[in-house]
Scaffold this active site. Sequence first.
Site, PDB file in Angstrom:
ATOM      1  N   SER A   1      23.752  78.859 103.950  1.00  0.00           N
ATOM      2  CA  SER A   1      24.056  77.525 103.437  1.00  0.00           C
ATOM      3  C   SER A   1      22.810  76.646 103.453  1.00  0.00           C
ATOM      4  O   SER A   1      21.942  76.805 104.316  1.00  0.00           O
ATOM      5  CB  SER A   1      25.123  76.902 104.345  1.00  0.00           C
ATOM      6  OG  SER A   1      25.180  75.511 104.188  1.00  0.00           O
TER       7      SER A   1
ATOM      8  N   TYR B   1      27.783  73.999 112.618  1.00  0.00           N
ATOM      9  CA  TYR B   1      28.034  74.831 111.433  1.00  0.00           C
ATOM     10  C   TYR B   1      26.709  75.350 110.869  1.00  0.00           C
ATOM     11  O   TYR B   1      26.523  76.552 110.659  1.00  0.00           O
ATOM     12  CB  TYR B   1      28.796  74.034 110.363  1.00  0.00           C
ATOM     13  CG  TYR B   1      28.862  74.769 109.041  1.00  0.00           C
ATOM     14  CD1 TYR B   1      29.702  75.860 108.877  1.00  0.00           C
ATOM     15  CD2 TYR B   1      28.045  74.393 107.967  1.00  0.00           C
ATOM     16  CE1 TYR B   1      29.741  76.566 107.674  1.00  0.00           C
ATOM     17  CE2 TYR B   1      28.079  75.080 106.761  1.00  0.00           C
ATOM     18  CZ  TYR B   1      28.921  76.172 106.625  1.00  0.00           C
ATOM     19  OH  TYR B   1      28.941  76.864 105.429  1.00  0.00           O
TER      20      TYR B   1
ATOM     21  N   LYS C   1      24.896  79.314 110.746  1.00  0.00           N
ATOM     22  CA  LYS C   1      24.364  80.036 109.585  1.00  0.00           C
ATOM     23  C   LYS C   1      22.931  80.518 109.846  1.00  0.00           C
ATOM     24  O   LYS C   1      22.557  81.634 109.488  1.00  0.00           O
ATOM     25  CB  LYS C   1      24.406  79.144 108.337  1.00  0.00           C
ATOM     26  CG  LYS C   1      25.820  78.822 107.877  1.00  0.00           C
ATOM     27  CD  LYS C   1      26.541  80.080 107.453  1.00  0.00           C
ATOM     28  CE  LYS C   1      27.970  79.846 107.072  1.00  0.00           C
ATOM     29  NZ  LYS C   1      28.699  81.083 106.751  1.00  0.00           N
TER      30      LYS C   1
HETATM   31  N1  LIG Z   1      32.219  76.245  99.828  1.00  0.00           N
HETATM   32  C1  LIG Z   1      30.996  75.794 100.027  1.00  0.00           C
HETATM   33  O1  LIG Z   1      30.626  74.732  99.517  1.00  0.00           O
HETATM   34  C2  LIG Z   1      30.007  76.571 100.861  1.00  0.00           C
HETATM   35  C3  LIG Z   1      28.666  76.124 100.928  1.00  0.00           C
HETATM   36  C4  LIG Z   1      27.749  76.855 101.689  1.00  0.00           C
HETATM   37  C5  LIG Z   1      28.157  78.010 102.349  1.00  0.00           C
HETATM   38  N2  LIG Z   1      29.462  78.398 102.295  1.00  0.00           N
HETATM   39  C6  LIG Z   1      29.874  79.613 103.025  1.00  0.00           C
HETATM   40  O2  LIG Z   1      30.436  80.528 102.109  1.00  0.00           O
HETATM   41  C7  LIG Z   1      31.441  81.306 102.738  1.00  0.00           C
HETATM   42  C8  LIG Z   1      32.700  81.252 101.914  1.00  0.00           C
HETATM   43  O3  LIG Z   1      33.095  79.889 101.775  1.00  0.00           O
HETATM   44  P1  LIG Z   1      34.407  79.473 100.993  1.00  0.00           P
HETATM   45  O4  LIG Z   1      34.178  78.106 100.479  1.00  0.00           O
HETATM   46  O5  LIG Z   1      34.830  80.544 100.082  1.00  0.00           O
HETATM   47  O6  LIG Z   1      35.411  79.350 102.226  1.00  0.00           O
HETATM   48  P2  LIG Z   1      36.907  79.840 102.361  1.00  0.00           P
HETATM   49  O7  LIG Z   1      37.436  79.242 103.631  1.00  0.00           O
HETATM   50  O8  LIG Z   1      37.659  79.599 101.111  1.00  0.00           O
HETATM   51  O9  LIG Z   1      36.727  81.423 102.535  1.00  0.00           O
HETATM   52  C9  LIG Z   1      36.469  82.034 103.786  1.00  0.00           C
HETATM   53  C10 LIG Z   1      37.467  83.158 103.945  1.00  0.00           C
HETATM   54  O10 LIG Z   1      37.228  83.800 105.195  1.00  0.00           O
HETATM   55  C11 LIG Z   1      38.460  83.987 105.863  1.00  0.00           C
HETATM   56  N3  LIG Z   1      38.193  83.966 107.309  1.00  0.00           N
HETATM   57  C12 LIG Z   1      37.775  82.918 108.046  1.00  0.00           C
HETATM   58  N4  LIG Z   1      37.682  83.280 109.344  1.00  0.00           N
HETATM   59  C13 LIG Z   1      38.031  84.583 109.410  1.00  0.00           C
HETATM   60  C14 LIG Z   1      38.149  85.519 110.473  1.00  0.00           C
HETATM   61  N5  LIG Z   1      37.896  85.172 111.738  1.00  0.00           N
HETATM   62  N6  LIG Z   1      38.529  86.796 110.178  1.00  0.00           N
HETATM   63  C15 LIG Z   1      38.796  87.159 108.903  1.00  0.00           C
HETATM   64  N7  LIG Z   1      38.720  86.313 107.853  1.00  0.00           N
HETATM   65  C16 LIG Z   1      38.347  85.034 108.120  1.00  0.00           C
HETATM   66  C17 LIG Z   1      39.362  82.854 105.412  1.00  0.00           C
HETATM   67  O11 LIG Z   1      40.750  83.153 105.518  1.00  0.00           O
HETATM   68  C18 LIG Z   1      38.928  82.669 103.962  1.00  0.00           C
HETATM   69  O12 LIG Z   1      39.702  83.442 103.077  1.00  0.00           O
HETATM   70  C19 LIG Z   1      31.564  80.753 104.149  1.00  0.00           C
HETATM   71  O13 LIG Z   1      30.793  81.574 104.997  1.00  0.00           O
HETATM   72  C20 LIG Z   1      30.957  79.385 104.058  1.00  0.00           C
HETATM   73  O14 LIG Z   1      30.433  78.952 105.268  1.00  0.00           O
HETATM   74  C21 LIG Z   1      30.396  77.718 101.556  1.00  0.00           C
END
Ligand SMILES: NC(=O)c1ccc[n+]([C@@H]2O[C@H](COP(=O)([O-])OP(=O)(O)OC[C@H]3O[C@@H](n4cnc5c(N)ncnc54)[C@H](O)[C@@H]3O)[C@@H](O)[C@H]2O)c1
Length: 326
Positions: free
Chosen positions: A119, A143, A147
């Site tokens: 991120s 957070y 990362k």
């Molecule tokens: N959405 C954003 O703007 C953004 C920006 C930068 C980084 N990220 C990173 O991208 C990744 C995906 O983000 P997203 O927006 O799709 O989030 P999201 O919450 O929609 O997807 C994450 C998925 O991981 C699953 N999950 C969480 N903890 C878990 C566990 N302990 N065991 C098994 N499954 C688990 C959740 O059920 C979910 O389906 C994350 O690592 C997030 O930190 C997201």
Amino acid sequence: MSVLVVGGAGYIGSHVVRLLRESGTDVVVVDDLSNGVPARIGDTTLEQIDISANAAPEALAGVIRREKVDAVIHFAAKKQVGESVERPLFYYQQNIGGLVNVLEAMRRENVTKMIFSSSASVYGAPEDAVVTEDSPTEPINPYGRSKLIGEWILADCERAWGLNWVALRYFNVAGAGWPELGDSVIMNLIPMVLDKLADGAAPRVFGDDYPTPDGTCIRDYVHVKDLAEAHIAALHGLDGQLTHHVFNVGTGRGSSVTEVIESIGRVSGLDTSPLVEGRRAGDPPKLIASADRIREDLGFVAKADLDEIVASAWEAWQAGPRRIEA
Ligand SMILES: NC(=O)c1ccc[n+]([C@@H]2O[C@H](COP(=O)([O-])OP(=O)(O)OC[C@H]3O[C@@H](n4cnc5c(N)ncnc54)[C@H](O)[C@@H]3O)[C@@H](O)[C@H]2O)c1
């Protein structure tokens, strides 16, 4: 080729699952459904496993063996910055503990390819508006630190047992590649504005006195479908000789909060006149990705502009439970 997508029932992961399946790749999803939605992945094989649990390495190794997994794309994490400040141990247990368990299963089963969701929060509140992958990494909350620590762990596994990895540092992810795959969490600017509009309220702007042309913060918005394409490019990159492991994923262009809210007004036809409030702590005035490295090394360029991103987010919102009538 068989790919394990951990967290594949989430917002970004489900886009990658769909692209992989469209290209004929075998996919298995692991997700504990804490924030995932099974309907997002259709009939893709889903294993419901909490990757942070003590028993996870064994369970994950079993999935890797059974599905003959060649590569892992790791999305699963908790992602709410404010919550990470209140519950740091939970964030480290989930985001670091979960990653370690996935890597342990990979090590046991000799799977060496990993793409990791990092991120822009690893940069913290940088001095320079445009950050390259070599800019200082000084995250300002648990957070962001989870990362950065994740990236360090991957580098250590490379040294110890030859892990072949890419970390993608996402900037402001928005929009939907398909209306049913929109983001269900009200955490980023576009969903926050749509949430207010659905309540019949004015969108909120936190600070209009920043040193930017219109006084509101500038960020780099990347379409989630473009971001999903970046994962496909990274997967191909892992087949060759990569000179770098860490890549920004953004457009290299910035849009201000005011520009985003105006775009939502254009796309929706609604009055989006905002309510201006005070600044939030920790918001840098300007944060834009240098998108050079990923273009040069992986051949990836984000295509969608702000109006396309907003239009897709609007369409996804209107397909959801809180449709906004003009
Ligand atoms: N959405 C954003 O703007 C953004 C920006 C930068 C980084 N990220 C990173 O991208 C990744 C995906 O983000 P997203 O927006 O799709 O989030 P999201 O919450 O929609 O997807 C994450 C998925 O991981 C699953 N999950 C969480 N903890 C878990 C566990 N302990 N065991 C098994 N499954 C688990 C959740 O059920 C979910 O389906 C994350 O690592 C997030 O930190 C997201």
